[in-house]
Scaffold this motif. Structure first.
Motif, PDB file in Angstrom:
ATOM      1  N   MET A  39       0.676  -1.094   0.085  1.00  0.00           N
ATOM      2  CA  MET A  39       0.000  -0.154   0.122  1.00  0.00           C
ATOM      3  C   MET A  39       0.927   1.270   0.085  1.00  0.00           C
ATOM      4  SD  MET A  39      -2.914   1.430  -0.219  1.00  0.00           S
ATOM      5  CE  MET A  39      -4.043  -0.077   0.379  1.00  0.00           C
ATOM      6  N   SER A  40       1.885   1.095   0.592  1.00  0.00           N
ATOM      7  CA  SER A  40       2.691   2.489   0.903  1.00  0.00           C
ATOM      8  C   SER A  40       3.379   2.726  -0.768  1.00  0.00           C
ATOM      9  CB  SER A  40       3.831   2.147   1.963  1.00  0.00           C
ATOM     10  OG  SER A  40       4.769   1.185   1.582  1.00  0.00           O
ATOM     11  N   GLU A  41       3.711   1.590  -1.133  1.00  0.00           N
ATOM     12  CA  GLU A  41       4.584   1.939  -2.599  1.00  0.00           C
ATOM     13  C   GLU A  41       3.304   2.393  -3.371  1.00  0.00           C
ATOM     14  OE1 GLU A  41       7.116   2.315  -5.544  1.00  0.00           O
ATOM     15  OE2 GLU A  41       7.524   1.891  -3.523  1.00  0.00           O
ATOM     16  N   SER A  42       2.133   2.039  -3.527  1.00  0.00           N
ATOM     17  CA  SER A  42       1.188   2.586  -4.276  1.00  0.00           C
ATOM     18  C   SER A  42       0.922   4.111  -4.200  1.00  0.00           C
ATOM     19  CB  SER A  42      -0.213   1.705  -4.194  1.00  0.00           C
ATOM     20  OG  SER A  42      -0.253   0.554  -4.330  1.00  0.00           O
ATOM     21  N   LEU A  43       0.859   4.057  -2.713  1.00  0.00           N
ATOM     22  CA  LEU A  43       0.817   5.800  -2.370  1.00  0.00           C
ATOM     23  C   LEU A  43       1.795   6.506  -2.665  1.00  0.00           C
ATOM     24  CD1 LEU A  43      -0.602   7.978  -0.668  1.00  0.00           C
ATOM     25  CD2 LEU A  43       0.536   7.386   1.490  1.00  0.00           C
ATOM     26  N   ARG A  44       2.989   5.974  -2.666  1.00  0.00           N
ATOM     27  CA  ARG A  44       4.095   6.748  -3.286  1.00  0.00           C
ATOM     28  C   ARG A  44       4.247   7.102  -4.830  1.00  0.00           C
ATOM     29  NH1 ARG A  44       7.769   3.566  -1.359  1.00  0.00           N
ATOM     30  NH2 ARG A  44       8.165   4.591   0.456  1.00  0.00           N
ATOM     31  N   ARG A  45       3.526   5.969  -5.444  1.00  0.00           N
ATOM     32  CA  ARG A  45       3.278   6.089  -6.780  1.00  0.00           C
ATOM     33  C   ARG A  45       2.329   7.175  -7.173  1.00  0.00           C
ATOM     34  NH1 ARG A  45       2.270   0.651  -8.387  1.00  0.00           N
ATOM     35  NH2 ARG A  45       4.814   0.488  -8.437  1.00  0.00           N
ATOM     36  N   GLY A  46       1.141   7.049  -6.445  1.00  0.00           N
ATOM     37  CA  GLY A  46       0.232   8.189  -6.577  1.00  0.00           C
ATOM     38  C   GLY A  46       0.711   9.488  -6.719  1.00  0.00           C
ATOM     39  N   LEU A  47       1.463   9.758  -5.578  1.00  0.00           N
ATOM     40  CA  LEU A  47       1.813  11.351  -5.128  1.00  0.00           C
ATOM     41  C   LEU A  47       3.044  11.437  -6.195  1.00  0.00           C
ATOM     42  CD1 LEU A  47       2.666  10.860  -1.271  1.00  0.00           C
ATOM     43  CD2 LEU A  47       0.801  12.084  -2.457  1.00  0.00           C
ATOM     44  N   ARG A  48       3.697  10.600  -6.806  1.00  0.00           N
ATOM     45  CA  ARG A  48       4.608  11.029  -7.778  1.00  0.00           C
ATOM     46  C   ARG A  48       3.869  11.316  -9.098  1.00  0.00           C
ATOM     47  NH1 ARG A  48       8.955   6.109  -6.676  1.00  0.00           N
ATOM     48  NH2 ARG A  48      10.232   7.106  -5.187  1.00  0.00           N
ATOM     49  N   VAL A  49       2.697  10.497  -9.429  1.00  0.00           N
ATOM     50  CA  VAL A  49       2.092  10.925 -10.462  1.00  0.00           C
ATOM     51  C   VAL A  49       1.222  12.128 -10.321  1.00  0.00           C
ATOM     52  CG1 VAL A  49      -0.208  10.233 -11.794  1.00  0.00           C
ATOM     53  CG2 VAL A  49       1.740   8.621 -11.138  1.00  0.00           C
TER      54      VAL A  49
END
Length: 245
Positions: free
Chosen positions: A1-11
């Motif tokens: 989940m943390s990786e998905s959140l990080r990816r979303g913030l980067r996008v």
């Protein structure tokens, strides 16, 4: 989940710089197209992104609302403090933060210089717009109609022989300030004090604050004051970046 959140913030950060298609997002972030589509769709559903008719994604209104709320509740004095303290330490001169409150500018922060001659300015005291560097800096940043109305409404009390005394001269001075990006007060408010000021723009582009570097002109000459201009401009830019402009 943390990786998905990080990816979303980067996008989101990338979309803030430039709108992009799902395929472009997949390519630039090293994910599959299906993953990029799912991520972008989630952002759209939550209002943090929107998709236009060409298939490109932009930041959404929810992100803008969050950003504006953060800016609205931000304490400019607290944000500016590290930069003002650094300017004061580097130059040894007095540094102020002022807030525009028509028809004056209010000193809201001060870092005193180490010169043997100290100036009277105090936090909370008002300063006139027509003969202080900070006053000119904020007034020059107003839209033209507001600037003209302001100039017409001032009383122009005379403080020294260098004080501007009429609207025409004041508007001419404000045009100069707008062109060069900073304002000077060369003994116009107090005969023994000169200053250079720069407006602080907030994320909406409006100017409610300015900073100045003030010197006792019996110790610091005009040429030396002008030599501080790049540092004051740099400090203002640092503060604007911290505010998100």
């Amino acid at each position: 989940m943390s990786e998905s959140l990080r990816r979303g913030l980067r996008v989101l950060a990338a979309l803030a710089d430039e709108p992009a298609t799902a395929s472009r997002v997949a390519e630039s972030h090293g994910v599959s197209l299906s993953t990029a589509v799912r991520l972008l769709q989630l952002l759209v559903e939550e209002g943090f992104a929107r998709r236009d008719e060409t298939g490109r994604y932009h930041v959404g209104s929810q992100l803008l609302q969050v950003a504006y709320h953060v800016v609205a509740t931000m304490d400019v004095r607290q944000v500016a403090a590290p930069s003002l303290r650094a300017l004061n330490t580097e130059t040894g001169q007095t540094v102020h933060l002022g807030y525009f409150e028509n028809p004056t500018v209010i000193y809201v922060d001060k870092y005193a210089g180490n010169a043997p001659v100290q100036m009277y300015s105090r936090i909370g005291t008002p300063a006139p717009l027509h003969c202080t560097a900070m006053g000119k800096a904020v007034a020059a940043s107003l839209p033209e109609a507001e600037r003209t109305a302001l100039a017409a409404g001032l009383d122009y009390p005379v403080s020294t022989e260098r004080t501007i005394t009429n609207a025409a001269d004041y508007l001419h001075e404000l045009d100069t300030v707008r062109r060069q990006g900073y304002a000077l007060n060369l003994g116009e408010h107090e005969e023994v004090v000169s200053a250079v000021a720069v407006p602080i723009r907030q994320p909406d582009g409006r100017v409610h604050y300015a900073i100045d570097l003030a010197v006792p002109n019996v110790v610091v000459g005009e040429d030396e004051l002008r030599a501080f201009i790049p540092q004051v401009l740099g400090t203002a830019a640092d503060i604007e970046r911290a505010l998100g402009y």
